[in-house]
Design a protein around this motif. Structure first.
Motif, PDB file in Angstrom:
ATOM      1  N   PRO A   1       0.846  -1.069   0.018  1.00  0.00           N
ATOM      2  CA  PRO A   1       0.077  -0.114  -0.107  1.00  0.00           C
ATOM      3  C   PRO A   1       0.675   1.364  -0.003  1.00  0.00           C
ATOM      4  CG  PRO A   1      -0.622  -1.437   1.584  1.00  0.00           C
ATOM      5  CD  PRO A   1       0.585  -2.098   1.215  1.00  0.00           C
ATOM      6  N   ALA A   2       0.520   2.197  -0.490  1.00  0.00           N
ATOM      7  CA  ALA A   2       1.253   3.597  -0.582  1.00  0.00           C
ATOM      8  C   ALA A   2       1.189   4.081   0.975  1.00  0.00           C
ATOM      9  CB  ALA A   2       0.210   4.723  -1.385  1.00  0.00           C
ATOM     10  N   SER A   3       2.213   4.810   1.144  1.00  0.00           N
ATOM     11  CA  SER A   3       2.678   5.367   2.539  1.00  0.00           C
ATOM     12  C   SER A   3       1.635   6.327   2.867  1.00  0.00           C
ATOM     13  CB  SER A   3       4.247   5.938   2.360  1.00  0.00           C
ATOM     14  OG  SER A   3       5.150   5.095   1.893  1.00  0.00           O
ATOM     15  N   ASP A   4       1.057   7.074   2.102  1.00  0.00           N
ATOM     16  CA  ASP A   4      -0.129   8.174   2.237  1.00  0.00           C
ATOM     17  C   ASP A   4      -1.289   7.425   2.521  1.00  0.00           C
ATOM     18  OD1 ASP A   4      -0.235   7.650  -0.288  1.00  0.00           O
ATOM     19  OD2 ASP A   4      -0.233   9.790  -0.549  1.00  0.00           O
ATOM     20  N   THR A   5      -1.788   6.040   2.450  1.00  0.00           N
ATOM     21  CA  THR A   5      -2.880   5.376   2.633  1.00  0.00           C
ATOM     22  C   THR A   5      -3.896   5.937   3.700  1.00  0.00           C
ATOM     23  OG1 THR A   5      -1.822   3.318   1.307  1.00  0.00           O
ATOM     24  CG2 THR A   5      -4.351   3.149   2.699  1.00  0.00           C
ATOM     25  N   GLU A   6      -4.956   6.320   3.438  1.00  0.00           N
ATOM     26  CA  GLU A   6      -5.762   6.807   4.709  1.00  0.00           C
ATOM     27  C   GLU A   6      -6.163   5.723   5.495  1.00  0.00           C
ATOM     28  OE1 GLU A   6      -8.544   9.720   3.837  1.00  0.00           O
ATOM     29  OE2 GLU A   6      -7.427  10.860   2.757  1.00  0.00           O
ATOM     30  N   LEU A   7      -6.147   5.575   6.736  1.00  0.00           N
ATOM     31  CA  LEU A   7      -6.485   4.505   7.659  1.00  0.00           C
ATOM     32  C   LEU A   7      -7.619   5.139   8.807  1.00  0.00           C
ATOM     33  CD1 LEU A   7      -3.035   3.270   8.229  1.00  0.00           C
ATOM     34  CD2 LEU A   7      -4.740   1.905   7.061  1.00  0.00           C
TER      35      LEU A   7
END
Length: 266
Positions: A179-185
């Motif tokens: 997943p991209a490092s800036d994936t919103e969680l």
């Protein structure tokens, strides 16, 4: 302790004679391949499928496959001409901070002990490294193979750790599906995950960790030698929790209980 290599540490005009020893050893239990019918250890055979016969070491040459089925042959003279400097020296090229090198680069560790009359120079380098907080980046040739390494202090002893060259470390972009490092969680999940990490955080004590598989295997072997029936090791089956939030909640509850018990014992 068996001496693996003798040489010197070199930095600037300073030469420190040292002996090298293996710092680690594999604790796995070795298995032999046996013939099932008679329990005799089988031999490895060098076999040529084209000539349909076994081949001796005297008939073996080295080659690099540059295309499927096509090889560049390299004889001993070719390889000898390309061998790196084998001056029996750990040549320190630079001094850097240990924190600058990611653990992915580290390979094998060796103890370095003073040789001949090198005790004073050895102690001098050790003290200088400790007081500056630096480690030395070096090159060394062992068994005709040139390696990159670092020299540092471990529990009052100089150690050398071979490290991979950058070209030997695969790039993370080759790993599929990351997943991209800036994936919103979800904020709640993230907070619970952070709390779980906090609950499981402690100081690193190597003695707390054991190879449970090796222990169970050793016990099973001893039981078989003694002619006893081998009993399957009992383990705690992890509970299957599908929902991530529920898994976090259960994990937090267990770790809180564990921390409370630890405080009471203290």
């Amino acid at each position: 302790m068996h001496t693996m290599w003798k040489g010197s540490i070199q930095f600037g005009m300073v030469h420190i004679p040292v002996k090298m020893y293996a710092a680690t050893e594999k604790q796995s239990i070795p298995f032999r391949y046996l013939h099932k019918e008679c329990q005799t250890p089988v031999k490895n055979v060098r076999y040529c499928p084209h000539c349909e016969k076994d081949v001796s070491w005297e008939e073996i040459i080295k080659g690099v496959e540059y295309e499927e089925g096509k090889f560049v042959l390299m004889d001993q003279e070719d390889l000898k001409a390309l061998q790196p400097d084998n001056s029996k020296a750990i040549k320190i090229l630079d001094f850097v901070q240990l924190e600058e090198i990611d653990p992915i680069y580290f390979d094998r560790t060796y103890f370095l002990g003073p040789a001949d009359t090198g005790e004073h120079a050895y102690a001098l380098l050790r003290s200088a490294l400790e007081q500056t907080g630096k480690i030395g980046v070096a090159q060394i040739t062992i068994r005709s193979k040139q390696s990159l390494a670092v020299v540092r202090v471990y529990e009052g002893c100089l150690v050398m750790e071979t490290i991979f060259y950058p070209a030997e470390v695969r790039h993370v972009t080759h790993v599929p599906g990351v997943p991209a490092s800036d994936t919103e969680l979800p904020a709640k999940e993230l907070k619970m995950a952070q709390q779980l990490i906090e609950n499981l955080s402690t100081s690193f004590t190597p003695e707390n960790y054991t190879d449970t598989y090796r222990q169970a295997l050793q016990e099973a072997i001893e039981q078989k030698v003694a002619g006893k029936e081998v009993v399957e090791a009992k383990g705690n089956e992890p509970e299957k929790v599908v929902d991530l939030m529920e898994a976090l909640k259960q994990s937090l509850e267990k770790t809180k209980t564990g921390k409370e018990k630890s405080k009471k014992k203290a």
